[in-house]
Motif scaffolding. Structure first.
Motif, PDB file in Angstrom:
ATOM      1  N   UNK A  45      39.949  46.403  60.977  1.00 14.51           N
ATOM      2  CA  UNK A  45      40.766  47.526  60.506  1.00 14.51           C
ATOM      3  C   UNK A  45      41.307  47.238  59.113  1.00 14.51           C
ATOM      4  N   UNK A  46      41.457  45.936  58.810  1.00 11.82           N
ATOM      5  CA  UNK A  46      41.864  45.555  57.462  1.00 11.82           C
ATOM      6  C   UNK A  46      40.733  45.849  56.486  1.00 11.82           C
ATOM      7  N   UNK A  47      39.506  45.479  56.864  1.00 11.95           N
ATOM      8  CA  UNK A  47      38.356  45.752  56.010  1.00 11.95           C
ATOM      9  C   UNK A  47      37.091  45.210  56.622  1.00 11.95           C
ATOM     10  N   UNK A  48      35.949  45.460  55.954  1.00  9.70           N
ATOM     11  CA  UNK A  48      34.663  44.981  56.461  1.00  9.70           C
ATOM     12  C   UNK A  48      33.850  44.262  55.385  1.00  9.70           C
ATOM     13  N   UNK A  49      34.496  43.936  54.274  1.00 10.75           N
ATOM     14  CA  UNK A  49      33.806  43.207  53.215  1.00 10.75           C
ATOM     15  C   UNK A  49      34.278  41.753  53.222  1.00 10.75           C
ATOM     16  N   UNK A  50      33.350  40.846  53.432  1.00  5.18           N
ATOM     17  CA  UNK A  50      33.644  39.422  53.653  1.00  5.18           C
ATOM     18  C   UNK A  50      34.605  38.836  52.612  1.00  5.18           C
ATOM     19  N   UNK A  51      34.239  38.910  51.344  1.00  7.66           N
ATOM     20  CA  UNK A  51      35.057  38.294  50.291  1.00  7.66           C
ATOM     21  C   UNK A  51      36.398  38.991  50.130  1.00  7.66           C
ATOM     22  N   UNK A  52      36.386  40.319  50.192  1.00  6.69           N
ATOM     23  CA  UNK A  52      37.624  41.072  49.979  1.00  6.69           C
ATOM     24  C   UNK A  52      38.650  40.831  51.077  1.00  6.69           C
ATOM     25  N   UNK A  53      38.191  40.725  52.326  1.00  2.00           N
ATOM     26  CA  UNK A  53      39.118  40.462  53.433  1.00  2.00           C
ATOM     27  C   UNK A  53      39.849  39.144  53.187  1.00  2.00           C
ATOM     28  N   UNK A  54      39.118  38.120  52.837  1.00  2.94           N
ATOM     29  CA  UNK A  54      39.715  36.802  52.599  1.00  2.94           C
ATOM     30  C   UNK A  54      40.700  36.865  51.437  1.00  2.94           C
ATOM     31  N   UNK A  55      40.300  37.527  50.343  1.00  3.07           N
ATOM     32  CA  UNK A  55      41.168  37.624  49.170  1.00  3.07           C
ATOM     33  C   UNK A  55      42.463  38.382  49.481  1.00  3.07           C
ATOM     34  N   UNK A  56      42.346  39.492  50.210  1.00  2.15           N
ATOM     35  CA  UNK A  56      43.532  40.292  50.527  1.00  2.15           C
ATOM     36  C   UNK A  56      44.466  39.546  51.479  1.00  2.15           C
ATOM     37  N   UNK A  57      43.884  38.903  52.484  1.00  4.32           N
ATOM     38  CA  UNK A  57      44.691  38.133  53.440  1.00  4.32           C
ATOM     39  C   UNK A  57      45.487  37.052  52.711  1.00  4.32           C
ATOM     40  N   UNK A  58      44.801  36.297  51.830  1.00  5.22           N
ATOM     41  CA  UNK A  58      45.465  35.217  51.109  1.00  5.22           C
ATOM     42  C   UNK A  58      46.506  35.752  50.122  1.00  5.22           C
ATOM     43  N   UNK A  59      46.212  36.903  49.519  1.00  8.54           N
ATOM     44  CA  UNK A  59      47.176  37.477  48.573  1.00  8.54           C
ATOM     45  C   UNK A  59      48.487  37.812  49.287  1.00  8.54           C
ATOM     46  N   UNK A  60      48.375  38.442  50.452  1.00  2.00           N
ATOM     47  CA  UNK A  60      49.576  38.850  51.189  1.00  2.00           C
ATOM     48  C   UNK A  60      50.309  37.649  51.773  1.00  2.00           C
ATOM     49  N   UNK A  61      49.563  36.720  52.391  1.00  2.00           N
ATOM     50  CA  UNK A  61      50.216  35.625  53.106  1.00  2.00           C
ATOM     51  C   UNK A  61      50.631  34.460  52.212  1.00  2.00           C
ATOM     52  N   UNK A  62      49.949  34.295  51.060  1.00  2.00           N
ATOM     53  CA  UNK A  62      50.255  33.141  50.218  1.00  2.00           C
ATOM     54  C   UNK A  62      50.909  33.502  48.884  1.00  2.00           C
ATOM     55  N   UNK A  63      50.446  34.575  48.265  1.00  2.00           N
ATOM     56  CA  UNK A  63      51.057  34.969  46.994  1.00  2.00           C
ATOM     57  C   UNK A  63      52.369  35.727  47.223  1.00  2.00           C
ATOM     58  N   UNK A  64      52.315  36.755  48.085  1.00  2.00           N
ATOM     59  CA  UNK A  64      53.544  37.497  48.394  1.00  2.00           C
ATOM     60  C   UNK A  64      54.408  36.694  49.364  1.00  2.00           C
ATOM     61  N   UNK A  65      53.770  35.869  50.173  1.00  2.00           N
ATOM     62  CA  UNK A  65      54.426  35.070  51.214  1.00  2.00           C
ATOM     63  C   UNK A  65      54.973  35.944  52.346  1.00  2.00           C
ATOM     64  N   UNK A  66      54.210  36.977  52.675  1.00  2.00           N
ATOM     65  CA  UNK A  66      54.491  37.795  53.854  1.00  2.00           C
ATOM     66  C   UNK A  66      53.586  37.288  54.974  1.00  2.00           C
ATOM     67  N   UNK A  67      53.552  37.965  56.115  1.00  2.00           N
ATOM     68  CA  UNK A  67      52.740  37.516  57.244  1.00  2.00           C
ATOM     69  C   UNK A  67      51.912  38.658  57.819  1.00  2.00           C
ATOM     70  N   UNK A  68      50.764  38.306  58.407  1.00  2.00           N
ATOM     71  CA  UNK A  68      49.879  39.281  59.042  1.00  2.00           C
ATOM     72  C   UNK A  68      49.580  38.812  60.470  1.00  2.00           C
ATOM     73  N   UNK A  69      49.576  39.759  61.400  1.00  2.00           N
ATOM     74  CA  UNK A  69      49.207  39.481  62.781  1.00  2.00           C
ATOM     75  C   UNK A  69      48.142  40.481  63.216  1.00  2.00           C
ATOM     76  N   UNK A  70      47.010  39.976  63.732  1.00  3.25           N
ATOM     77  CA  UNK A  70      45.973  40.835  64.305  1.00  3.25           C
ATOM     78  C   UNK A  70      46.243  40.957  65.803  1.00  3.25           C
TER      79      UNK A  70
END
Length: 212
Positions: free
Chosen positions: A69-94
């Motif tokens: 539901x987040x996405x279906x593109x391999x590289x973009x999913x990883x980049x977005x996940x890391x941006x939110x959890x590491x750069x913004x320092x927020x959290x994601x739960x599937x």
């Protein structure tokens, strides 16, 4: 104060996002913090997703129904996940796999947690992208079969109805951008401008008839 948000996505305007929304509400998420896109997961050029990301701050928590539901593109999913959890320092739960995909757990494990998170994320992102490719392949094969049987009629033409007219006028008046108009109508760029061309040609025809 940290916010709890929910992100929901379905691939097209005629798909129903109710199940995902109910899941978010069951976790106590307020309607104003539920962001919903009706668009393909092939990239992250989605109005509500980008709005949520700009709204997201350190310590916030984002729930998604599943990784695809987040996405279906391999590289973009990883980049977005890391941006939110590491750069913004927020959290994601599937929600469909909280054991593996709860960024809070990985953070609590330090450097080894980052390594484990990267490995799990790479694997599941790859699976999500492969599923998108399979869907496209099945669609293409279905079209070939339908054409061979003389049953393929192409996409149903979208009518230029009152909704289109209203959004068209709002766009022409400069109140929204063309991208906003496309999102509201659920149309791709080429389809949107084709409909605009048809609509404007019809307006000119009606005007000419009145003048005659």
């Amino acid at each position: 104060m940290p916010k709890t948000m929910g992100y929901c996505r379905v691939s097209s305007m005629d798909q129903n996002e109710t199940r995902q929304i109910l899941k978010m509400k069951s976790h106590g998420i307020d309607d104003r913090y539920i962001f919903i896109d009706k668009k393909s997961g092939k990239d992250f050029n989605r109005l509500e997703y980008q709005l949520m990301k700009r709204f997201c701050e350190e310590g916030d928590l984002i729930y998604i129904d599943s990784l695809d539901r987040l996405g279906r593109n391999y590289d973009d999913i990883i980049n977005e996940w890391k941006y939110i959890t590491r750069k913004i320092n927020a959290n994601i739960v599937c929600l469909d796999n909280e054991t593996l995909f709860d960024s809070r757990k990985f953070k609590s494990m330090g450097d080894i947690g980052k390594l484990m998170e990267d490995q799990f994320l790479s694997l599941l992102s790859y699976v999500a992208e492969q599923e998108r490719k399979k869907i496209k392949q099945r669609q293409a094969e279905g079209i070939i079969i339908a054409k061979s049987r003389g049953k393929y009629k192409g996409r149903k033409k979208i009518e230029i109805n009152s909704k289109f007219q209203k959004i068209y006028t709002t766009w022409k008046d400069g109140e929204i951008t063309a991208t906003n108009a496309m999102e509201l109508l659920g149309l791709k760029r080429n389809t949107f401008y084709r409909r605009v061309k048809e609509y404007e040609a019809n307006l000119r025809s009606q005007l000419k008839q009145r003048e005659d």
